[in-house]
Enzyme design. Sequence first.
Site, PDB file in Angstrom:
ATOM      1  N   ASP A   1      68.634 -64.858  -1.000  1.00  0.00           N
ATOM      2  CA  ASP A   1      68.907 -63.504  -0.543  1.00  0.00           C
ATOM      3  C   ASP A   1      70.278 -62.914  -0.631  1.00  0.00           C
ATOM      4  O   ASP A   1      71.208 -63.739  -0.182  1.00  0.00           O
ATOM      5  CB  ASP A   1      68.107 -63.520   0.817  1.00  0.00           C
ATOM      6  CG  ASP A   1      68.066 -61.761   1.322  1.00  0.00           C
ATOM      7  OD1 ASP A   1      67.582 -61.112   0.489  1.00  0.00           O
ATOM      8  OD2 ASP A   1      68.660 -61.740   2.353  1.00  0.00           O
TER       9      ASP A   1
ATOM     10  N   GLU B   1      69.181 -63.387  -5.648  1.00  0.00           N
ATOM     11  CA  GLU B   1      68.881 -61.831  -5.527  1.00  0.00           C
ATOM     12  C   GLU B   1      70.509 -61.259  -5.452  1.00  0.00           C
ATOM     13  O   GLU B   1      70.858 -60.985  -4.408  1.00  0.00           O
ATOM     14  CB  GLU B   1      68.098 -61.507  -4.436  1.00  0.00           C
ATOM     15  CG  GLU B   1      67.699 -60.266  -4.332  1.00  0.00           C
ATOM     16  CD  GLU B   1      68.623 -59.455  -3.390  1.00  0.00           C
ATOM     17  OE1 GLU B   1      68.797 -58.294  -3.561  1.00  0.00           O
ATOM     18  OE2 GLU B   1      68.986 -59.716  -2.119  1.00  0.00           O
TER      19      GLU B   1
END
Length: 635
Positions: A312, A365
């Site tokens: 993330d 990401e």
Amino acid sequence: MIQTAPYGLQMSDLYLFNKGCSYHSYRFMGAHVMDVVGEIGVRFAVWAPNAREVRLVGDFNGWNGSGSLMERVSSTGIWVIFIPGLGEGVVYKYEVITSSGEHLLKADPYAFLAERRPQTASVVSNLSGFPWRDKKWVDTKQQRPSYSNPLLVYEVHAGSWKLKGKEDFLTYDEMAEQLVPYAAEMGYTHIELMPINEHPFDQSWGYQITGYYAPSSRYGRPKQLMHFIDCCHAKGIGVILDWVPGHFCKDAHGLRRFDGTPIYEGADEKLADKPLWGTLAFDFKRNEVVSFLISNAIYWMDVFHFDGLRIDAVASMINLHMDKPPELFTWNEFGGIDNLDALRFMKRLNETVFHYYPEALMIAEDSSAWPAVTSPTYLGGLGFNFKWNMGWMNDFLRYMSTDPADRSHHHHLLTFSLLYAFSENYVLPLSHDEVVHGKRSLLNKMPGTYEEKFAQLRLLYGYWIAHPGKKLLFMGGEWGQFDEWKDRDPLDWMLLDYELHAKMQDYVRVLNHVYTKEQSLWERDQDATAFQWIDVNNAEQSIISFIRYGRQGFSVTVANFSRNGYSNYRLGVPQPGCYRMILNSNEEQFGGSDSRSTQQYDSEKVGWHGYNQSISIYLPPLSFQLFSFVSGDTH
């Protein structure tokens, strides 16, 4: 001779931990049921280098640690104690006495289980002995490189896919019984779980973590999670964990100022604070933090058999200014805004993961323009093997949100992604981030009438599947969830009682299975020579067409983004022969108006779109069609 620390700890392990080179530190840190000189009990080990004293407290001693003082292991900063007679299920915390005399109650950073929120203590849990049955899956995975295989990910928030009642979540076992067969039937190759690491606040969706090694007790016990993953593998489905190494929450029982000083977040408050999220960034230059995080990545693959991690907020990790007000800006040693420590960490993370698990998925990401994110570190890259294509997602959703009458003026939003589609190994994400915070659901982003919304969502999914890159779809998108994702409520499964939603689900199911079977759609995803435009410049009609080549065959895609239909649309094709339609988004069974009377088209020697051959087709409005080349013999 290896010097030993108390209770079987190895000084060599602690040395590597302090050097940032211990990649299995969960094997000796935290709470472990073990035999010490013939006595069964639990050994506890915790890193608190600046503490004056550390005591173990829990339900076994009435939360009074005066008789359970931990022993400091020389200069390692690690404290250890062995309590005979204790076992699995013991609830505990560390009472840390700081250098100033303050008493802090801290959960174990290496705990394998935590109490169910709102309680915050750690729980002794023995992870050994699970009867894994996934050897066939593991062996097969090692023989199948991910680049040249289909990757179709179903992103799931475990707390809202289904609920039994208010805050009555499905257990990991119940997800194994319900989610796994559903994902298999729908044709997904992988399930991505939004962070299930222990977290105190439901509405953080798991992205603000207190227990990095603890699967959330909201859904059950660690071995129940193992059972879920084992069931996924038995059905041929991989499992990806959404992983958050960039920052952690500030809750008092967590990592923040763990021993009274900022050992996990670092001393520079400007560097550590992430006010937009209310979190603290990890100190990536601290060796013990590097050991903690890389060990955590390995832990989920080693102990739980996860097949990969989606990392993330990479952009926020590597940019010192991102998500920060100007008063918190910092610069690196060269005067730049790149977080050099974070970049070094990510390279070492990927090198280490691929050393132990060469077949792992490490998916960044990343919304930045940082180059070579998916190139090997020895070539100067960050070493991930996939990256979310955020540019494609933003452009395409913006295009699809535009009224079809105006799309001719925005044709570049549809085609620009192919200028960089092969610069990285991309995943095309239609994720949870696009259906929350007022952005509307995918279906509700589509302009026009009720029926047009469904037609355009089918078109959107078709183009997404045919575009180069691996795929990810957030739960509920497969049947056209009409409202935004509501993290406190289950998905609107009742929509499947309505015809167009049920037909949308049927369409996505068929589309998914077409994707996994049609090798040209994934076999050469990273090869620019395997993609060829047929017609890229038809902005006036808002029609686009292209070819995808596999190792042996090819497919042809034509997508009409306008409200105009064409009864005899001529499409140039690269070879003479028979072209079989394998998907038409406008079929009646999917909610369209076509009965699919024609399924095969023989090419004609009529030059079109720069090719010597062409086929004449009916091209409905707002539709996607996919053709497979059958043979060179016309009939």
